[in-house]
Motif scaffolding. Structure first.
Motif, PDB file in Angstrom:
ATOM      1  N   SER A  42       0.847  -1.210   0.000  1.00 54.57           N
ATOM      2  CA  SER A  42       0.000   0.000   0.000  1.00 54.57           C
ATOM      3  C   SER A  42       0.876   1.250   0.000  1.00 54.57           C
ATOM      4  O   SER A  42       1.801   1.367   0.805  1.00 54.57           O
ATOM      5  N   GLY A  43       0.551   2.177  -0.895  1.00 50.19           N
ATOM      6  CA  GLY A  43       1.310   3.420  -1.022  1.00 50.19           C
ATOM      7  C   GLY A  43       2.295   3.378  -2.186  1.00 50.19           C
ATOM      8  O   GLY A  43       2.735   4.408  -2.671  1.00 50.19           O
ATOM      9  N   LEU A 261       0.405  10.451   3.207  1.00 50.02           N
ATOM     10  CA  LEU A 261      -0.921   9.842   3.008  1.00 50.02           C
ATOM     11  C   LEU A 261      -1.972  10.842   2.536  1.00 50.02           C
ATOM     12  O   LEU A 261      -3.094  10.459   2.197  1.00 50.02           O
ATOM     13  N   ALA A 262      -1.595  12.120   2.515  1.00 45.52           N
ATOM     14  CA  ALA A 262      -2.550  13.166   2.132  1.00 45.52           C
ATOM     15  C   ALA A 262      -2.957  13.013   0.663  1.00 45.52           C
ATOM     16  O   ALA A 262      -2.267  12.370  -0.128  1.00 45.52           O
ATOM     17  N   ALA A 263      -4.094  13.648   0.339  1.00 42.70           N
ATOM     18  CA  ALA A 263      -4.671  13.486  -1.009  1.00 42.70           C
ATOM     19  C   ALA A 263      -3.750  13.986  -2.117  1.00 42.70           C
ATOM     20  O   ALA A 263      -3.850  13.533  -3.257  1.00 42.70           O
ATOM     21  N   ASP A 264      -2.842  14.912  -1.802  1.00 37.73           N
ATOM     22  CA  ASP A 264      -1.962  15.413  -2.864  1.00 37.73           C
ATOM     23  C   ASP A 264      -0.693  14.576  -3.001  1.00 37.73           C
ATOM     24  O   ASP A 264       0.188  14.901  -3.789  1.00 37.73           O
ATOM     25  N   ARG A 265      -0.599  13.477  -2.239  1.00 39.26           N
ATOM     26  CA  ARG A 265       0.616  12.666  -2.326  1.00 39.26           C
ATOM     27  C   ARG A 265       0.329  11.179  -2.481  1.00 39.26           C
ATOM     28  O   ARG A 265       1.090  10.463  -3.142  1.00 39.26           O
ATOM     29  N   ASP A 266      -0.747  10.716  -1.884  1.00 40.15           N
ATOM     30  CA  ASP A 266      -1.123   9.304  -2.055  1.00 40.15           C
ATOM     31  C   ASP A 266      -1.279   9.043  -3.561  1.00 40.15           C
ATOM     32  O   ASP A 266      -1.936   9.826  -4.256  1.00 40.15           O
TER      33      ASP A 266
END
Ligand SMILES: Cc1ncc(C[n+]2csc(CCOP(=O)(O)OP(=O)(O)O)c2C)c(N)n1
Length: 321
Positions: A42-43, A261-266
């Motif tokens: 994950s990630g 984990l933020a929306a601009d990096r996930d």
């Protein structure tokens, strides 16, 4: 790199399928339904999705202990993989290998591997064999930042460069080798700089951007197919969970974890926003893809749970003893 809608949605779907598989496996393990060790991907989904989108059936991949994502992206069977995690007879290795030894040779999945860095020279062997047989196929070695400090990495890059093997080295720099960040284990800023020591191209890309990974892979694959030799692609990413399920990851800085984990990096959330923002897809289309992935993995769990255990008398079959 300009992608068609079909190509973009295919990258998205691969990432979503991997995430669904991994998060389901995590839940199942925490519920006590799976045994062994699980190292979740994950990630890091954009790497497997981007790399494998540039490979054909004849191309091969050699994977790691964190291999589920690679196997899904290369076309592996999620039913058989899930059944293997359950230790069932219908699993890839009749339930005898668990997560870290999944292989599907017929579609170029040479195998996951629990020995850190071991898959790197194996990929060279595969690349040599492909060329020896007159194919223009390539062999990809996936490995982590930690593995890049092993002798196998350096020997393999040297050999591949010297023999101009069609090997593509994909370093997944996910911020840690177990609990050790790369900055504490190597003196270069980017691990791709090491390519210079072997006279081959080395590049560092945003490993959370499937398009950037795809573009870098295409360059490396084209070069390898043309007989010009190997390349090293470092993909910078972040593993969402601990090293394995059960590792509380106390060594992670909570702020850094939050940022990744933020929306601009996930990788998935960011790609979703991009697809909608660029009007490539509507939110509902993406939700339909997510639902398909939930259904697929749900069916894989049902398949595994309803599969028989291996017969006791087969315990010593197909294993070294
Ligand atoms: C040769 C060898 N040494 C040590 C280990 C124990 N071990 C398992 S995973 C791991 C860390 C690997 O880190 P990295 O290569 O960065 O991959 P990641 O787990 O981050 O994906 C270690 C040291 C092993 N499996 N094999």
């Amino acid at each position: 790199m300009k992608l068609s809608k079909k190509e973009s949605l295919s990258l998205y779907e691969t990432m979503v399928r991997i995430r669904e598989f991994e998060e389901s496996a995590r839940t199942l393990m925490l519920e006590g339904k799976l045994g062994g060790f699980l190292h979740l991907y994950s990630g890091e989904e954009a790497i497997a999705a981007g790399v494998c989108s540039e490979l054909g059936d004849e191309d091969c991949i050699c994977s790691t202990h964190r291999g589920h994502g690679h196997i899904i992206a290369k076309g592996g069977d999620v039913n058989r993989m899930m059944a293997e995690l359950y230790g069932k007879d219908t699993g890839y290795s009749q339930g005898k290998s668990g997560s870290m030894h999944i292989a599907d040779i017929g579609i170029g999945i040479i195998g996951a591997n629990g020995i850190v860095g071991a898959c790197i020279p194996i990929a060279n062997g595969v690349a040599f064999a492909l060329r020896y047989r007159g194919r223009d196929s390539v062999a990809v070695a996936f490995f982590g930042d930690g593995a890049s400090n092993r002798g196998t990495f350096h020997e393999a890059l040297n050999l591949a460069a010297t023999w101009r093997l069609p090997t593509v080295f994909i370093c997944e720099n996910n911020g840690f080798g177990m609990s050790t960040p790369p900055a504490r284990a190597s003196s270069v800023k980017n691990l791709s700089e090491r390519a210079a020591a072997y006279g081959i191209p080395g590049v560092t890309v945003d490993g959370n951007d499937p398009v950037a990974v795809k573009a870098a892979t295409r360059e490396a694959v084209v070069r390898a197919r043309a007989g010009k030799g190997p390349s090293l692609v470092e993909c910078v990413t972040w593993r969402h969970h601990g090293h394995y399920i059960g590792d509380p990851a106390v060594y992670k800085d909570p702020e850094e974890q939050k940022r990744w984990l933020a929306a601009d990096r996930d990788p998935i959330l960011r790609f979703e926003a991009r697809l909608v923002g660029e009007k490539t897809a509507k939110g509902a289309e993406l939700e339909a893809i997510r639902q398909r992935a939930r259904d697929e993995i749900g069916a894989a769990i049902a398949f595994a749970e309803s599969s028989p255990d291996p017969a006791p008398e087969t315990l010593t079959e197909n294993v070294y003893r």
